[in-house]
Design a protein around this motif. Structure first.
Motif, PDB file in Angstrom:
ATOM      1  N   GLU A 146       0.848  -1.188   0.000  1.00 14.83           N
ATOM      2  CA  GLU A 146       0.000   0.000   0.000  1.00 14.83           C
ATOM      3  C   GLU A 146       0.884   1.240   0.000  1.00 14.83           C
ATOM      4  O   GLU A 146       1.758   1.397   0.858  1.00 14.83           O
ATOM      5  CB  GLU A 146      -0.911   0.015   1.235  1.00 14.83           C
ATOM      6  CG  GLU A 146      -1.948   1.127   1.193  1.00 14.83           C
ATOM      7  CD  GLU A 146      -3.054   0.947   2.223  1.00 14.83           C
ATOM      8  OE1 GLU A 146      -3.604   1.969   2.657  1.00 14.83           O
ATOM      9  OE2 GLU A 146      -3.355  -0.222   2.573  1.00 14.83           O
ATOM     10  N   PHE A 147       0.660   2.117  -0.952  1.00 13.42           N
ATOM     11  CA  PHE A 147       1.431   3.349  -1.053  1.00 13.42           C
ATOM     12  C   PHE A 147       0.953   4.353  -0.001  1.00 13.42           C
ATOM     13  O   PHE A 147      -0.207   4.326   0.414  1.00 13.42           O
ATOM     14  CB  PHE A 147       1.252   3.986  -2.436  1.00 13.42           C
ATOM     15  CG  PHE A 147       1.893   3.233  -3.556  1.00 13.42           C
ATOM     16  CD1 PHE A 147       3.148   3.582  -4.018  1.00 13.42           C
ATOM     17  CD2 PHE A 147       1.234   2.173  -4.174  1.00 13.42           C
ATOM     18  CE1 PHE A 147       3.736   2.891  -5.071  1.00 13.42           C
ATOM     19  CE2 PHE A 147       1.802   1.478  -5.219  1.00 13.42           C
ATOM     20  CZ  PHE A 147       3.069   1.828  -5.671  1.00 13.42           C
ATOM     21  N   PRO A 148       1.818   5.275   0.397  1.00 14.58           N
ATOM     22  CA  PRO A 148       1.353   6.372   1.251  1.00 14.58           C
ATOM     23  C   PRO A 148       0.295   7.194   0.514  1.00 14.58           C
ATOM     24  O   PRO A 148       0.350   7.344  -0.705  1.00 14.58           O
ATOM     25  CB  PRO A 148       2.630   7.200   1.485  1.00 14.58           C
ATOM     26  CG  PRO A 148       3.766   6.269   1.205  1.00 14.58           C
ATOM     27  CD  PRO A 148       3.277   5.336   0.144  1.00 14.58           C
ATOM     28  N   ASP A 149      -0.683   7.709   1.256  1.00 13.82           N
ATOM     29  CA  ASP A 149      -1.713   8.558   0.654  1.00 13.82           C
ATOM     30  C   ASP A 149      -1.087   9.816   0.062  1.00 13.82           C
ATOM     31  O   ASP A 149      -0.095  10.350   0.586  1.00 13.82           O
ATOM     32  CB  ASP A 149      -2.753   8.974   1.697  1.00 13.82           C
ATOM     33  CG  ASP A 149      -3.607   7.806   2.169  1.00 13.82           C
ATOM     34  OD1 ASP A 149      -3.547   6.740   1.544  1.00 13.82           O
ATOM     35  OD2 ASP A 149      -4.327   7.983   3.168  1.00 13.82           O
ATOM     36  N   ILE A 150      -1.669  10.292  -1.028  1.00 11.68           N
ATOM     37  CA  ILE A 150      -1.300  11.593  -1.583  1.00 11.68           C
ATOM     38  C   ILE A 150      -2.413  12.572  -1.230  1.00 11.68           C
ATOM     39  O   ILE A 150      -3.549  12.424  -1.691  1.00 11.68           O
ATOM     40  CB  ILE A 150      -1.118  11.530  -3.112  1.00 11.68           C
ATOM     41  CG1 ILE A 150       0.032  10.590  -3.469  1.00 11.68           C
ATOM     42  CG2 ILE A 150      -0.862  12.930  -3.682  1.00 11.68           C
ATOM     43  CD1 ILE A 150       0.229  10.409  -4.965  1.00 11.68           C
ATOM     44  N   GLU A 151      -2.120  13.548  -0.404  1.00 12.12           N
ATOM     45  CA  GLU A 151      -3.086  14.569  -0.015  1.00 12.12           C
ATOM     46  C   GLU A 151      -2.794  15.840  -0.807  1.00 12.12           C
ATOM     47  O   GLU A 151      -1.672  16.339  -0.795  1.00 12.12           O
ATOM     48  CB  GLU A 151      -3.011  14.834   1.481  1.00 12.12           C
ATOM     49  CG  GLU A 151      -3.330  13.605   2.323  1.00 12.12           C
ATOM     50  CD  GLU A 151      -3.276  13.884   3.822  1.00 12.12           C
ATOM     51  OE1 GLU A 151      -2.982  15.046   4.199  1.00 12.12           O
ATOM     52  OE2 GLU A 151      -3.513  12.945   4.610  1.00 12.12           O
ATOM     53  N   VAL A 152      -3.787  16.343  -1.509  1.00 12.17           N
ATOM     54  CA  VAL A 152      -3.604  17.517  -2.366  1.00 12.17           C
ATOM     55  C   VAL A 152      -3.743  18.773  -1.508  1.00 12.17           C
ATOM     56  O   VAL A 152      -4.803  19.013  -0.913  1.00 12.17           O
ATOM     57  CB  VAL A 152      -4.638  17.538  -3.504  1.00 12.17           C
ATOM     58  CG1 VAL A 152      -4.451  18.782  -4.368  1.00 12.17           C
ATOM     59  CG2 VAL A 152      -4.516  16.268  -4.350  1.00 12.17           C
ATOM     60  N   VAL A 158      -7.826  13.212  -1.530  1.00 10.33           N
ATOM     61  CA  VAL A 158      -6.840  12.220  -1.096  1.00 10.33           C
ATOM     62  C   VAL A 158      -6.827  11.092  -2.132  1.00 10.33           C
ATOM     63  O   VAL A 158      -7.871  10.526  -2.450  1.00 10.33           O
ATOM     64  CB  VAL A 158      -7.180  11.643   0.295  1.00 10.33           C
ATOM     65  CG1 VAL A 158      -6.138  10.599   0.690  1.00 10.33           C
ATOM     66  CG2 VAL A 158      -7.255  12.745   1.338  1.00 10.33           C
ATOM     67  N   PHE A 159      -5.644  10.791  -2.635  1.00 16.26           N
ATOM     68  CA  PHE A 159      -5.494   9.735  -3.634  1.00 16.26           C
ATOM     69  C   PHE A 159      -4.804   8.548  -2.982  1.00 16.26           C
ATOM     70  O   PHE A 159      -3.728   8.675  -2.394  1.00 16.26           O
ATOM     71  CB  PHE A 159      -4.667  10.235  -4.820  1.00 16.26           C
ATOM     72  CG  PHE A 159      -4.599   9.274  -5.973  1.00 16.26           C
ATOM     73  CD1 PHE A 159      -5.747   8.770  -6.552  1.00 16.26           C
ATOM     74  CD2 PHE A 159      -3.375   8.887  -6.500  1.00 16.26           C
ATOM     75  CE1 PHE A 159      -5.698   7.883  -7.624  1.00 16.26           C
ATOM     76  CE2 PHE A 159      -3.298   8.011  -7.577  1.00 16.26           C
ATOM     77  CZ  PHE A 159      -4.468   7.510  -8.137  1.00 16.26           C
ATOM     78  N   ARG A 160      -5.446   7.377  -3.086  1.00 14.91           N
ATOM     79  CA  ARG A 160      -4.917   6.162  -2.475  1.00 14.91           C
ATOM     80  C   ARG A 160      -4.617   5.125  -3.559  1.00 14.91           C
ATOM     81  O   ARG A 160      -5.399   4.933  -4.485  1.00 14.91           O
ATOM     82  CB  ARG A 160      -5.910   5.590  -1.464  1.00 14.91           C
ATOM     83  CG  ARG A 160      -6.133   6.510  -0.267  1.00 14.91           C
ATOM     84  CD  ARG A 160      -7.119   5.917   0.735  1.00 14.91           C
ATOM     85  NE  ARG A 160      -7.191   6.717   1.954  1.00 14.91           N
ATOM     86  CZ  ARG A 160      -8.020   7.760   2.112  1.00 14.91           C
ATOM     87  NH1 ARG A 160      -8.852   8.102   1.123  1.00 14.91           N
ATOM     88  NH2 ARG A 160      -8.017   8.446   3.234  1.00 14.91           N
ATOM     89  N   ARG A 161      -3.471   4.453  -3.389  1.00 13.54           N
ATOM     90  CA  ARG A 161      -3.051   3.428  -4.349  1.00 13.54           C
ATOM     91  C   ARG A 161      -2.568   2.201  -3.581  1.00 13.54           C
ATOM     92  O   ARG A 161      -1.927   2.336  -2.526  1.00 13.54           O
ATOM     93  CB  ARG A 161      -1.899   3.931  -5.216  1.00 13.54           C
ATOM     94  CG  ARG A 161      -2.197   5.177  -6.037  1.00 13.54           C
ATOM     95  CD  ARG A 161      -0.911   5.784  -6.561  1.00 13.54           C
ATOM     96  NE  ARG A 161      -0.119   6.341  -5.474  1.00 13.54           N
ATOM     97  CZ  ARG A 161       1.168   6.672  -5.563  1.00 13.54           C
ATOM     98  NH1 ARG A 161       1.809   6.472  -6.703  1.00 13.54           N
ATOM     99  NH2 ARG A 161       1.816   7.169  -4.525  1.00 13.54           N
ATOM    100  N   SER A 162      -2.835   1.035  -4.123  1.00 16.26           N
ATOM    101  CA  SER A 162      -2.354  -0.184  -3.473  1.00 16.26           C
ATOM    102  C   SER A 162      -2.204  -1.300  -4.492  1.00 16.26           C
ATOM    103  O   SER A 162      -2.794  -1.264  -5.579  1.00 16.26           O
ATOM    104  CB  SER A 162      -3.312  -0.619  -2.361  1.00 16.26           C
ATOM    105  OG  SER A 162      -4.571  -0.996  -2.896  1.00 16.26           O
ATOM    106  N   TYR A 163      -1.393  -2.287  -4.115  1.00 15.96           N
ATOM    107  CA  TYR A 163      -1.267  -3.535  -4.852  1.00 15.96           C
ATOM    108  C   TYR A 163      -1.792  -4.648  -3.937  1.00 15.96           C
ATOM    109  O   TYR A 163      -1.028  -5.240  -3.166  1.00 15.96           O
ATOM    110  CB  TYR A 163       0.187  -3.820  -5.215  1.00 15.96           C
ATOM    111  CG  TYR A 163       0.852  -2.811  -6.110  1.00 15.96           C
ATOM    112  CD1 TYR A 163       0.147  -2.152  -7.110  1.00 15.96           C
ATOM    113  CD2 TYR A 163       2.206  -2.526  -5.975  1.00 15.96           C
ATOM    114  CE1 TYR A 163       0.771  -1.239  -7.947  1.00 15.96           C
ATOM    115  CE2 TYR A 163       2.845  -1.621  -6.805  1.00 15.96           C
ATOM    116  CZ  TYR A 163       2.126  -0.971  -7.782  1.00 15.96           C
ATOM    117  OH  TYR A 163       2.751  -0.069  -8.605  1.00 15.96           O
ATOM    118  N   PRO A 164      -3.085  -4.942  -3.968  1.00 15.38           N
ATOM    119  CA  PRO A 164      -3.623  -5.960  -3.060  1.00 15.38           C
ATOM    120  C   PRO A 164      -3.244  -7.388  -3.435  1.00 15.38           C
ATOM    121  O   PRO A 164      -3.301  -8.282  -2.592  1.00 15.38           O
ATOM    122  CB  PRO A 164      -5.136  -5.750  -3.154  1.00 15.38           C
ATOM    123  CG  PRO A 164      -5.343  -5.159  -4.506  1.00 15.38           C
ATOM    124  CD  PRO A 164      -4.143  -4.299  -4.765  1.00 15.38           C
TER     125      PRO A 164
END
Length: 237
Positions: A146-152, A158-164
């Motif tokens: 799970e990537f750290p959140d990107i807060e604009v 808030v942009f969230r990215r993950s490799y589940p």
């Protein structure tokens, strides 16, 4: 509508233009480069800046909405709706090309050889080719990431990215953009990972010389044990 089409209107907010990235690209280009190809251009920020500095730029992206937004923002650059495996239709030769933002991970490794031989035909001798992916050496072998959140800044975005799901053959990439309690969009797509040695090997087999490997655009050395961008620079021979 695809995830990338939904993302087009928010792209610059989540992934703004980075002076460090631009400086790296410029420093890697050969002095003779006048025509530059951006593969997976998104909304065209780097093409736009390069064009303002006198380069003839062509940005290609498979997503129509991204390309339309790029055309409106940077009329001095040219943009086409085109995938990386469709570059055989391009005319003329380029003195430099790049593909950043992990775009190349949409292409399975077994199809890289054909792509690279086609790309080579569209590059001048000694042209620079720059590729950025995530550090797959770090990711592979894990069950998930799970990537750290990107807060604009200045917004509730808030942009969230993950490799589940992670395997040697395929990685599931999940994304979600939220604004406060509201989900703006969410999506999932498959990526095809490859270790750095595999990328370098297929390039050497396809008429490219390996120049350098960095752990980001700040030019720190690549560390396979650290989660970071993986930036590889090649030269067409």
């Amino acid at each position: 509508m695809s995830f990338y089409s939904e993302f087009a209107g928010y792209y610059e907010s989540v992934f703004p233009f980075e002076e460090e990235t631009y400086a790296f690209l410029r420093s890697a280009f050969p002095s003779t480069a006048a025509r530059v190809l951006d593969i997976g251009c998104g909304t065209g920020d780097y093409c736009g800046r390069l064009a303002s500095q006198g380069y003839e730029t062509l940005g290609i992206d498979l997503d129509q909405w991204m390309v339309e937004r790029a055309r409106k923002r940077y009329p001095a650059s040219k943009f086409e709706v085109l995938g990386m495996e469709q570059i055989n239709s391009l005319a003329g030769a380029f003195g430099a090309a790049y593909c950043i933002g992990n775009v190349v991970s949409h292409l399975p490794l077994h199809r890289w050889s054909d792509f690279l031989w086609t790309l080579r035909e569209h590059l001048t001798t000694e042209a620079t080719w720059i590729v950025q992916t995530v550090n797959w050496d770090f990711v592979l072998g894990r069950e998930s990431y799970e990537f750290p959140d990107i807060e604009v800044p200045g917004t509730e975005l808030v942009f969230r990215r993950s490799y589940p799901v992670i395997s040697d053959d395929k990685v599931v990439f999940q994304t979600r953009l939220s604004e406060g309690e509201r989900t703006v969009f969410e999506g999932s797509t498959d990526l095809y990972p490859a270790r750095a040695a595999d990328y370098i090997g297929v390039h050497r087999e396809s008429g490219f010389e390996f120049v350098e490997h960095k752990g980001g655009f700040s030019e720190e050395e690549f560390d396979p044990g650290k989660m970071s961008p993986s930036v590889m620079v090649f030269r067409r021979v």
